[in-house]
Motif scaffolding. Structure first.
Motif, PDB file in Angstrom:
ATOM      1  N   THR A 232       0.834  -1.206   0.000  1.00 41.00           N
ATOM      2  CA  THR A 232       0.000   0.000   0.000  1.00 41.00           C
ATOM      3  C   THR A 232       0.866   1.252   0.000  1.00 41.00           C
ATOM      4  N   LEU A 233       1.963   1.218   0.768  1.00 36.87           N
ATOM      5  CA  LEU A 233       2.870   2.357   0.807  1.00 36.87           C
ATOM      6  C   LEU A 233       3.503   2.591  -0.559  1.00 36.87           C
ATOM      7  N   VAL A 234       3.805   1.523  -1.274  1.00 35.65           N
ATOM      8  CA  VAL A 234       4.358   1.667  -2.620  1.00 35.65           C
ATOM      9  C   VAL A 234       3.334   2.330  -3.536  1.00 35.65           C
ATOM     10  N   GLN A 235       2.082   1.896  -3.414  1.00 34.84           N
ATOM     11  CA  GLN A 235       1.012   2.494  -4.222  1.00 34.84           C
ATOM     12  C   GLN A 235       0.855   3.974  -3.877  1.00 34.84           C
ATOM     13  N   ARG A 236       0.928   4.273  -2.589  1.00 37.21           N
ATOM     14  CA  ARG A 236       0.791   5.675  -2.190  1.00 37.21           C
ATOM     15  C   ARG A 236       1.968   6.507  -2.693  1.00 37.21           C
ATOM     16  N   SER A 237       3.147   5.909  -2.675  1.00 37.57           N
ATOM     17  CA  SER A 237       4.317   6.613  -3.200  1.00 37.57           C
ATOM     18  C   SER A 237       4.130   6.940  -4.676  1.00 37.57           C
ATOM     19  N   ALA A 238       3.582   5.986  -5.429  1.00 39.98           N
ATOM     20  CA  ALA A 238       3.314   6.235  -6.851  1.00 39.98           C
ATOM     21  C   ALA A 238       2.274   7.334  -7.022  1.00 39.98           C
ATOM     22  N   GLN A 239       1.246   7.314  -6.171  1.00 39.54           N
ATOM     23  CA  GLN A 239       0.201   8.337  -6.253  1.00 39.54           C
ATOM     24  C   GLN A 239       0.776   9.714  -5.921  1.00 39.54           C
ATOM     25  N   THR A 240       1.650   9.755  -4.925  1.00 41.12           N
ATOM     26  CA  THR A 240       2.291  11.027  -4.558  1.00 41.12           C
ATOM     27  C   THR A 240       3.086  11.582  -5.732  1.00 41.12           C
ATOM     28  N   THR A 241       3.811  10.708  -6.382  1.00 38.27           N
ATOM     29  CA  THR A 241       4.599  11.135  -7.547  1.00 38.27           C
ATOM     30  C   THR A 241       3.690  11.583  -8.684  1.00 38.27           C
ATOM     31  N   ARG A 242       2.637  10.817  -8.927  1.00 42.95           N
ATOM     32  CA  ARG A 242       1.734  11.125 -10.040  1.00 42.95           C
ATOM     33  C   ARG A 242       1.028  12.468  -9.836  1.00 42.95           C
ATOM     34  N   SER A 243       0.713  12.788  -8.598  1.00 46.28           N
ATOM     35  CA  SER A 243      -0.010  14.036  -8.315  1.00 46.28           C
ATOM     36  C   SER A 243       0.921  15.207  -8.075  1.00 46.28           C
ATOM     37  N   GLY A 244       2.221  15.001  -8.275  1.00 42.15           N
ATOM     38  CA  GLY A 244       3.172  16.096  -8.102  1.00 42.15           C
ATOM     39  C   GLY A 244       3.470  16.410  -6.648  1.00 42.15           C
ATOM     40  N   GLY A 245       3.318  15.423  -5.775  1.00 36.95           N
ATOM     41  CA  GLY A 245       3.583  15.638  -4.360  1.00 36.95           C
ATOM     42  C   GLY A 245       5.069  15.642  -4.048  1.00 36.95           C
ATOM     43  N   SER A 246       5.353  15.643  -2.745  1.00 33.21           N
ATOM     44  CA  SER A 246       6.726  15.735  -2.279  1.00 33.21           C
ATOM     45  C   SER A 246       7.494  14.459  -2.611  1.00 33.21           C
ATOM     46  N   SER A 247       8.655  14.617  -3.237  1.00 36.48           N
ATOM     47  CA  SER A 247       9.501  13.463  -3.520  1.00 36.48           C
ATOM     48  C   SER A 247      10.053  12.864  -2.228  1.00 36.48           C
ATOM     49  N   THR A 251       9.720   8.948  -1.186  1.00 39.33           N
ATOM     50  CA  THR A 251      10.858   8.112  -0.794  1.00 39.33           C
ATOM     51  C   THR A 251      10.678   7.564   0.603  1.00 39.33           C
ATOM     52  N   ALA A 252      10.122   8.396   1.496  1.00 43.01           N
ATOM     53  CA  ALA A 252       9.889   7.925   2.867  1.00 43.01           C
ATOM     54  C   ALA A 252       8.938   6.730   2.884  1.00 43.01           C
ATOM     55  N   ASP A 253       7.925   6.749   2.030  1.00 41.73           N
ATOM     56  CA  ASP A 253       6.997   5.619   1.948  1.00 41.73           C
ATOM     57  C   ASP A 253       7.719   4.360   1.472  1.00 41.73           C
ATOM     58  N   LEU A 254       8.620   4.531   0.505  1.00 34.70           N
ATOM     59  CA  LEU A 254       9.372   3.366   0.021  1.00 34.70           C
ATOM     60  C   LEU A 254      10.282   2.795   1.112  1.00 34.70           C
ATOM     61  N   LEU A 255      10.910   3.673   1.857  1.00 37.92           N
ATOM     62  CA  LEU A 255      11.795   3.210   2.931  1.00 37.92           C
ATOM     63  C   LEU A 255      11.007   2.485   4.019  1.00 37.92           C
ATOM     64  N   GLU A 256       9.821   3.013   4.329  1.00 39.80           N
ATOM     65  CA  GLU A 256       8.989   2.349   5.330  1.00 39.80           C
ATOM     66  C   GLU A 256       8.507   0.995   4.808  1.00 39.80           C
ATOM     67  N   ALA A 257       8.168   0.942   3.524  1.00 40.92           N
ATOM     68  CA  ALA A 257       7.772  -0.339   2.923  1.00 40.92           C
ATOM     69  C   ALA A 257       8.934  -1.330   2.974  1.00 40.92           C
ATOM     70  N   GLN A 258      10.134  -0.836   2.745  1.00 42.13           N
ATOM     71  CA  GLN A 258      11.313  -1.699   2.829  1.00 42.13           C
ATOM     72  C   GLN A 258      11.498  -2.245   4.243  1.00 42.13           C
ATOM     73  N   ARG A 259      11.284  -1.384   5.232  1.00 42.08           N
ATOM     74  CA  ARG A 259      11.425  -1.818   6.631  1.00 42.08           C
ATOM     75  C   ARG A 259      10.395  -2.871   6.983  1.00 42.08           C
ATOM     76  N   LEU A 260       9.143  -2.651   6.558  1.00 37.36           N
ATOM     77  CA  LEU A 260       8.073  -3.602   6.866  1.00 37.36           C
ATOM     78  C   LEU A 260       8.355  -4.955   6.213  1.00 37.36           C
ATOM     79  N   ALA A 261       8.798  -4.932   4.963  1.00 37.49           N
ATOM     80  CA  ALA A 261       9.081  -6.195   4.285  1.00 37.49           C
ATOM     81  C   ALA A 261      10.279  -6.903   4.918  1.00 37.49           C
ATOM     82  N   GLY A 262      11.258  -6.132   5.362  1.00 42.96           N
ATOM     83  CA  GLY A 262      12.431  -6.726   5.974  1.00 42.96           C
ATOM     84  C   GLY A 262      12.174  -7.297   7.352  1.00 42.96           C
ATOM     85  N   GLY A 333       3.529  -1.343 -11.036  1.00 47.23           N
ATOM     86  CA  GLY A 333       2.775  -0.111 -11.269  1.00 47.23           C
ATOM     87  C   GLY A 333       3.572   1.118 -10.844  1.00 47.23           C
ATOM     88  N   PHE A 334       4.196   1.012  -9.667  1.00 50.11           N
ATOM     89  CA  PHE A 334       5.040   2.122  -9.206  1.00 50.11           C
ATOM     90  C   PHE A 334       6.185   2.363 -10.189  1.00 50.11           C
TER      91      PHE A 334
END
Length: 601
Positions: A232-247, A251-262, A333-334
């Motif tokens: 879900t965090l990866v999807q949100r990261s993609a949505q943030t990028t698509r809508s011109g949100g903060s990079s 990235t923070a969402d991706l790092l958190e997703a990495q932590r959860l998976a690890g 998708g991301f």
């Protein structure tokens, strides 16, 4: 509980619930807010026109609340009890159209997994609380007022008083013809006895295996919310990028997703999926790192070609890494979203390299053209040569004006532009002067040609005007032009011709007056070498006749007058000869010369 800490926990709780809830209804923007009164209140709002499934919303919230970290829920439950009230409302409406009540067991929320495997301290009665009864007539919002901030349907900040501004629940049950009767449900969550028996059995098995906490780690029993949340965090990261949100947020969402998976342990059945997901995440994060570096390097548009080529390489490497994400990966998708951005930035880098190359080429061309213009300027003599130097400077300046702002060549182009413009102005002034000189010189020559033609036609008065125009035009040739010396020669010649024409014009005027004083006395012809005067036959007959008669009759007075007239005529002709400076020959009507006069004679 500290009020600031409480509000922070509520906001975090609302954010986490919204992250779990929004993917279930992606087409409907949802807002989640949490407030704390006598119990925990959760409000879900959505824009009018399209409503989510209330049952699905409440079930998702139930599951998500149970999965919230205990550091968020335990202090709240301890302070306010285990009841949670859920509301669903349309943005802009005062009343919710659906609500739901659930019960949380405090002991479960505060459960320490390590206590499960301490038989000497294990007290099942402490872990299975008495079911909490729910009073369905309890008002939804009769608690003390609480001010809570939210967003209204226009996206502006609004303030709801009394815990989201909900009215008393008794109003929800009214038979309102304009509103749908709210959905009510109350559910109590307790831990069934078989759960502890199962846990006890599993605990014994684990104790035998030597691992005390394996079953309490994420994704061991049942589903794997951590992996789902990471996706879900990866999807949100993609949505943030698509809508011109903060990079940074992306990235923070991706790092958190990495932590959860690890964090998923090796003995979990989801470990393989998690590791594959994490591996793709590592690739994506590596690509994002290169993309961040490339973005940082591209912050300054005006950079040397080598710098833009480095940025270009970074984008190509980032694209290659992101393209390696397979279609069956949750990150696909991301990756596709990011690849669109990467390729656009690579195209921009390509364009900047081309712009820098073009600008450098135009700068070099401008310098070479300026060198040629200098040579032509230094050797120019005739008008056409000055015009050629002028056009060459203009070509050099045109090359400078085409150098784009935002290239490294632009600053130097601006400095050269000032110098080249001054030189173009100087050459232009000289070309204009030579053009003016050529113009008036040609006018002088044309006027002189017209004066000569008039003289040939014995139109000396008009010839005088033409010579005056020719002389005036010659005087207008600038002193420092290439035609200055030739113009001086013309002025000397034209001055003499003008004087001659003026003299001839005076002679003609005098002769015209003399020859027509008393009828037709004579005719005349004027050349540069001689003035010829011929008496008319009628004049000769009249003089001869009058003289002969007067002599025959002895009329002395008439004879005296005839002699006086002839003497006056001779004096007038001598004056004309002297004034003109040209000898004069006098002829009778038979074209026989009867006399001659010289200037001053």
């Amino acid at each position: 509980m500290d009020a600031g800490l409480q509000q922070d926990r509520l906001k975090r709780m609302a954010q986490m619930l919204q992250e779990q809830l929004q993917p279930r209804s992606p087409a409907i923007p949802l807002q989640v807010q949490c407030a704390l009164k006598d119990s925990l209140l959760v409000l879900v709002q959505h824009p009018p026109g399209n409503a989510p499934n209330p049952q699905q919303v409440f079930e998702t919230l139930e599951q998500s609340i149970l999965e919230l970290p205990t550091e968020l829920t335990a202090p709240i439950v301890e302070a306010k009890g285990a009841k949670v009230k859920l509301f669903l409302r349309v943005l802009g409406q005062q009343k919710p159209y659906a609500y739901h009540t659930i019960e949380l067991v405090p002991a479960l929320l505060q459960f320490d997994p390590e206590a499960l495997f301490k038989p000497s301290e294990f007290q099942p009665s402490e872990l299975i609380p008495t079911p909490v009864e729910v009073d369905e007539t309890q008002p939804v919002a009769g608690e003390p007022e609480l001010v809570e901030e939210s967003l209204d349907e226009s996206g502006k900040l609004a303030v709801y008083e009394g815990a989201f501004g909900l009215e008393d629940s008794s109003l929800l049950a009214e038979d309102d013809a304009n509103e749908k009767a709210p959905i009510k449900s109350d559910r109590q969550f307790t831990v069934p006895p078989w759960f502890w028996l199962s846990v006890g059995g599993i605990g014994t098995a684990v104790l035998v295996g030597g691992s005390l906490f394996a079953l309490t780690r994420p994704c061991v029993i049942g589903g794997c919310p951590s992996l789902q949340q990471a996706q879900t965090l990866v999807q949100r990261s993609a949505q943030t990028t698509r809508s011109g949100g903060s990079s940074q947020q992306s990235t923070a969402d991706l790092l958190e997703a990495q932590r959860l998976a690890g964090a998923i342990p090796p003995w979990s059945s989801y470990y393989g999926d998690a590791q594959a997901f994490k591996q793709r995440l590592n690739q994506a994060l590596a690509a994002e790192t290169k993309a961040a570096t490339a973005t940082q390097k591209a912050e300054s548009v005006a950079q040397p070609i080598a710098e833009w080529q480095t940025t270009q390489t970074l984008w190509k490497e980032a694209i290659a890494q992101m393209q390696s994400v397979p279609k069956d990966s949750p990150l696909f998708g991301f990756a596709q979203e990011r690849l669109m951005t990467y390729r656009a930035n690579l195209l921009f880098a390509d364009q900047r390299i081309k712009a820098e190359q073009t600008a450098q080429q135009r700068l070099n061309t401008a310098k070479k053209t300026a060198g040629l213009a200098e040579v032509r300027q230094n050797t120019a003599q005739q008008l056409v040569e000055w015009q050629l130097a002028q056009s060459t400077w203009q070509v050099a300046i045109n090359n400078l004006t085409q150098i784009s702002n935002g290239t490294t060549s632009h600053a130097e182009a601006q400095r050269l532009m000032e110098s080249y413009t001054q030189k173009l102005q100087a050459v232009g002034d000289r070309a204009t002067k030579e053009q003016q000189a050529a113009k008036v010189y040609a006018q002088a020559q044309t006027a002189a040609q017209r004066a000569n033609a008039l003289q040939q036609q014995n139109q000396w008065s008009q010839a005088v005007s033409a010579w005056q125009s020719a002389l005036a035009a010659a005087k207008q040739v600038p002193n420092d032009s290439v035609l200055t010396d030739e113009a001086q020669t013309l002025m000397t010649s034209y001055t003499g011709s003008l004087k001659q024409a003026e003299s001839v014009a005076r002679v003609r005027s005098d002769l015209e007056r003399i020859c027509t004083a008393e009828g037709k006395i004579c005719d005349y012809t004027i050349t540069n070498s001689v003035i010829e005067v011929r008496f008319s036959p009628s004049y000769e007959r009249r003089v001869r006749t009058l003289g002969g008669l007067s002599s025959f009759s002895g009329d002395a007075e008439t004879l005296y007058k005839i002699d006086k007239h002839l003497a006056s005529l001779r004096t007038a002709l001598q004056t004309v000869c002297t004034n003109s400076g040209v000898p004069m020959a006098v002829y009778n009507s038979d074209n026989q010369q009867i006399g001659s006069l010289i200037p001053g004679g």
